[in-house]
Every structure is written in structure tokens, then in C-alpha cells.
Design an enzyme around this catalytic site. Sequence first.
Site, PDB file in Angstrom:
ATOM      1  CB  CYS A 151      -0.932   0.000   1.196  1.00 24.82           C
ATOM      2  SG  CYS A 151      -2.098  -1.374   1.164  1.00 24.82           S
ATOM      3  CB  CYS A 176     -13.605  -1.952   5.501  1.00 24.43           C
ATOM      4  SG  CYS A 176     -13.892  -3.006   6.937  1.00 24.43           S
ATOM      5  CB  ILE A 230     -12.902  -2.747  -4.486  1.00 28.57           C
ATOM      6  CG1 ILE A 230     -12.763  -4.038  -3.668  1.00 28.57           C
ATOM      7  CG2 ILE A 230     -12.335  -2.911  -5.900  1.00 28.57           C
ATOM      8  CD1 ILE A 230     -11.367  -4.558  -3.522  1.00 28.57           C
ATOM      9  CG  HIS A 284      -6.379   2.011   0.025  1.00 27.18           C
ATOM     10  ND1 HIS A 284      -5.162   2.516  -0.388  1.00 27.18           N
ATOM     11  CD2 HIS A 284      -6.078   0.910   0.778  1.00 27.18           C
ATOM     12  CE1 HIS A 284      -4.186   1.752   0.089  1.00 27.18           C
ATOM     13  NE2 HIS A 284      -4.706   0.779   0.784  1.00 27.18           N
TER      14      HIS A 284
END
Lengths: 378, 378
Positions: A80, A199, A202, A321
Site C-alpha cells: 500500500c 473498511c 475496492i 484506496h
Amino acid sequence: MSARVYGVGTSAFGRQPETSAAELGWQAVIEAVTDAALEPGGGPDAVYVGSVLGAPGVAQRTLHSLGIVGVPVIAVENACASGTTAYHEAVAAVELGRYRTVLALGVEQLSTLYGAGAILPEPSDPEGRAGLTQPAHYALTASRYLAQGRVRPEELAAVAVKSSRYAVHNPRAQHRREIDLDRVLGSRMIADPLTVLQCCSISDGAAAAVIGPDRGVDRDVPVLASVLTSGALWDYRDEEVPAFGSIRATSQEAYRRARVGIDDVDVVELHDAFTIGEIVGMEALGLAPRGGAGALTAAGETGPGGSRPVNPSGGLLARGHPLGATGLAQIAEIVWQLRGEAGGRQVDGARIGLVETMGGGVSGIDANACVITLLGSR
Amino acid sequence: MSARVYGVGTSAFGRQPETSAAELGWQAVIEAVTDAALEPGGGPDAVYVGSVLGAPGVAQRTLHSLGIVGVPVIAVENACASGTTAYHEAVAAVELGRYRTVLALGVEQLSTLYGAGAILPEPSDPEGRAGLTQPAHYALTASRYLAQGRVRPEELAAVAVKSSRYAVHNPRAQHRREIDLDRVLGSRMIADPLTVLQCCSISDGAAAAVIGPDRGVDRDVPVLASVLTSGALWDYRDEEVPAFGSIRATSQEAYRRARVGIDDVDVVELHDAFTIGEIVGMEALGLAPRGGAGALTAAGETGPGGSRPVNPSGGLLARGHPLGATGLAQIAEIVWQLRGEAGGRQVDGARIGLVETMGGGVSGIDANACVITLLGSR
């Protein structure tokens, strides 16, 4: 030679499977190169590209379409933290005089790889064999904080609420709707105690920055320090949770090199892949005392108008993200903040900004990489 | 500061699906670190890892098992040139004084990804949509050479015969059986005119090098130059085939920086993913005149005892081509040759060696990257 960010650019963030990774990269690069206002023939002289799951050659395909050919192109991967690794290598190349102007690009398209659900760990890892996905990994960290009374469930959820309040002002964010505590806590459970709204999603996207030496342009943003560390060992007997030690050590080194303290920092973009990530990051960076990040968040101090703005872009939770793009999206947000170009989410009078990105964390290693950079003027 | 190679190491090469990528990496690193005879606490201070299709974190998993933790680890990708890209970044870091001792590692495990057959291009590329796999891509190059009368089928096949004669002396090579012209030409057709014995195989392996500044150890091998270029544009109207221009330009720059000519080079490891690749590479490097590489090969001059030794390791065709590991396997072979440690495949009196690696070549770009390095003492 000190480095400056000449220009930044991003695509929009979110599921956009119909747009190729090269096209996403193109959107980010064209904006960054335009923003940098390079002289004709002024570069870039080299390109670093961060991508985690991108196909080999994605960098060259993107640059080719822009006519950036014949200069060294190097793809880097650090989970990441791949985007900030590209940025870090670009900054180092400028500081060392290796290249004059360097483009750092991060790009990732996840929606065509993962229609829904989490990215699975490798079955060759101990975590993979145990089914320990990233949500599960962060859930263990959250559980420990809860068990220690170091954070409360409502404080965890307050991170997502706060970021949603910023993201409504970010037209490129993946999720642009304000959410409240009840909605966050009542959303579907993914890995106890993390509900789905705690969370990151995608996401597809790209971000870029053009970096070079001081050229006497006021609008350019000085890089005060960039530090990359990789994986200290971690095991369950450690006093702190995974990632804490890496962020703590990396930030201390960054403060030392930049000759600033955390209290000099006006705005922060940090790695909130899950709500607990922001809590851990805040405490490791020194933004809040041990056990104090949750209360600070619940009190609104990290949100719009607060004293400790964190993730005004919406962060990984709300902006999105797309792995390799994330670090450079963080850099772009801080550059916009320091220039006063952040619109409705602008942090008033921001002069120094910090970016923190964590990559990975496998097989008992604290992190594949932690990158922390400080930008702005003292 | 000039850089030297302190030590090298490799795994065996070939299909070894039962051995994890981390274990392959471990074999290469432990040999390279031992070979480098680093003082306790003497590093490495940073690590660059080349892998094309490796899972994120493979570098950290490998290094973790060796106790190399807490130093910057950066994975790089440049298609088939990923290993030499890791080496190139390590050399630059030493030359610029960024780090003192740097480990470059290349690792790839293909057999668990591809049981048989070619690695397919991305369907998002023009080549991918056309089904233009790497064998097909090289076959077009070979067809052009044949049509121009620049090489004969028997000369192409002679490359594979020659490399097999070297590889019988390389205990780590994937294919260690001598083959003859009839066998090569009569083997199964993959992409006309390339038969299966003219194509590299699916392979697993790892290779590593430890690089640092001159420490006064005679056994260390000086890096005379390392040059990385990325993708010039190419189209069918160009006088030369894809890759030729990149190899030509990159090698000319390397000769200039090293202040040597091709006639000073005693031993070459070049990118023979397919037999035609060796022919093109030889001519682009200046090892043979335009149209002369085939005859030189057929005359045995590039083989054992010849005047122009090429790929004494067996090359990609016989030693094996685990993508990210290949470049560092080439470096390792040249280091062994220059030290006189190459056993039955030793090139007598080798003092200067050259490595050439090509990566990719997509969407009309000549190459994702071409890396050429010169090693040894003038």
C-alpha cells in the site's frame, strides 16, 4: 539539493472498470505536468511508478500515450506504500542530483480484479494459510485496543463519520455522502469490530507528482523530509500493535531531518485503510497521546474546523484506496492544502503538512514499508 | 564513488514449484552475502528486489527469513529487465553515496502460475487483443530477418545448439543436455520459424548481488558502467526490428561511460529469450556486423573456445529465464567469469564482461527497459 513538488494531479477515485489503468494514469499525469508548468524540454528526466497489482508495463503504456518516452522508467512496489515509495525515490533522485525533474506516478485498477470483497493474502504466507485478510488483521488490532480500553467502538466509528464530512467537499472522492455514527456502527459486520463503513472500498485511480530542485517558483512546495523504513519484526508480546513501532520510528526520523515537531504540522494525510488505522497512526505520529486518539476524534478535533485536521481528502475510507495510487493522492491533497487550493475542505492557514503511508505487514513483519514525508515551509 | 560487486549468488534454475519464491530468494541471498564476506554490521543498508509476477511482499518475506530487517526494501519491476533494474538502482545508490552496501535480488516463480505454455499478454494491450504473445512477437522479428536474408534457419538454431554446449557445464542450468541442429529444427513449432527448442522455458529461480564502494578487496569486481533506458517508440517502418535501437543506443552510452569498446569485451551475457534475440542483440551490441551474427554463431565463434563467447551460462534458453531473476543471474555469471570461477564453461582470461537485458516491448514501444552494464578491469 533540496527537492520541491512542482505539480500534482489525480484521477477521480472509485470503481471505474471501464477506464483502463493507462487512462487513469494519463488523467493524473497530464494534470500534474500541466500544474508543474515545466518549460518545453524541461523533463521529466526519469519516472518512478508505484503499482501493486498492475500488469507489467502499465507505466510505459501510460507514459507512451503522453509522449514521455526515452527516459528511464522504473516501476516500484511496496504494497500500500507503493505510491509514496515512487515519490520517495523521486525525491531522493532530485536531492542527490541524479536526475533534475522526476515524475512520480501511482496507479491501480482493482475493480477489474476484485468485483467485491477483500483482497486475499497469499496462500504461501502464514497469514494466508490462516485466512487472515487485511480486514481481519486490522480487526485484531482494533480488538486489542478495545480490550485495553484504549478506544471505544463509538470513537472508532467517529473516524469514518469525520472523514465523510470532509469527503463531501472532495469532488473526486469515492464516497461523497455524509454518514452518522448509527449508520457506521449499524452497517454490515466485516471483521469484528470493523463494520463495512469502517473498511476502505475496492477502488480504481491514479495520482502523480512532478518533483525537482528549487527553481525559484513560490508555488512549488518544499519537501522538508522523506523517510522510508521497511519491516521491523513484530510479535504478539510487543507492547504496541503492528504498525505502531514503524510509524513511530519513521516519524521521529522525519521530524529530526525536517527540524519540525508534530505540533508544527497543520494538516495530516495518514493511512486509514480501516478506522483503527487512523487511531493507531495518530498516536504513533504523536498527534494524540497513547489512548487519546479516539476522544480527540469523537470531539471533532480531527474534522472540519478542528484543531488537528486529519485526512481532509476523505482519506482511504472516503476518498478511496487504489493501492499504488494512494500515497501520491495523499501527497496531492497536502500540496493543494499548502497552496490554499483545497476548496470546501481547506484547512485554514496550513503551512506544514505530513503524509504517512503503511504498506503491508506479513509474516510477523511490522510493515513492508512505512513512508513519511513532511512538506511546506517552516 | 565507483561501485563494485562484492558477491553474487543464485538458486538452481528450472521448474521447482515445491520451493517457494521466498526459499529461492533465500538460496541466492545467503550465497551472495557469504560470497561478499561483509564485516559484521556491514550491511546491506538497503535492498532492491526485482520481480515481475511475484506477489507483493515477496522481498520482505525473503529478507525477513535472513534476518535482514529494518533497512529500506524497494521492489522494482521492469518486465524481463527487472533483475538488472534492481542491480542498476543498487549501483546508482552506491555511486551517489546514498547507501553504502546494497543488496540486489531478483526472484521469480513461474511454474506455479503457468503450468505450461506462454505467458499471455494483457488483453488491454493492442498486442493482447491480437493474441501477440512474446513467442509470436519474436517470431515476427525472426521472419523479417529471414526475409531480408539476414539470417538462415540453421544459424538461428545454432544459437540453441551453442548454448546447450555451454550449459552442460553449468550445474544450475535448467537444461543441461547437449542438443544438435536437427533436434532444434525438428522440434515442435511454437511460432514460425521458432521451434520449441528456440524458446526459453517456464522457469523458477533467484539471483542476488551485493554491491558497495571500493573497499580494497581484489576479488571485488568493478562496475565500469550501468545504463538503463526505457522505451523509444518503434513502428514497422523502422529500418531495424524492435529492441535493436534500444540495445544499440544503450550500449553506445555504456561504452562511452566505461571508456571501452566492444572489442575490449571478453565475455557477454545477453537476452536470448528466443534464438533470434541473441542474433539481434549481437548485431545491436556490435559483436557482429549487420547480418553477420548468424554466420559467427554457426562457425562456433560464440561457443566454447570461440573468439566471441556469448551466454556461457547457457543463457535464457538453457540456464533458464525466471523473469525477475534473469538479470542478476547474468550478473552472477559475469562475476564468476571475471574471477575465473566458472568451471568447465570458463572463458580463458576474461577481464571485461557485458550484460544486456531487455524488458518487455508493448504497444509500439521498443522496450519497457534495456539495461546494459560493463564489469571488470581495463
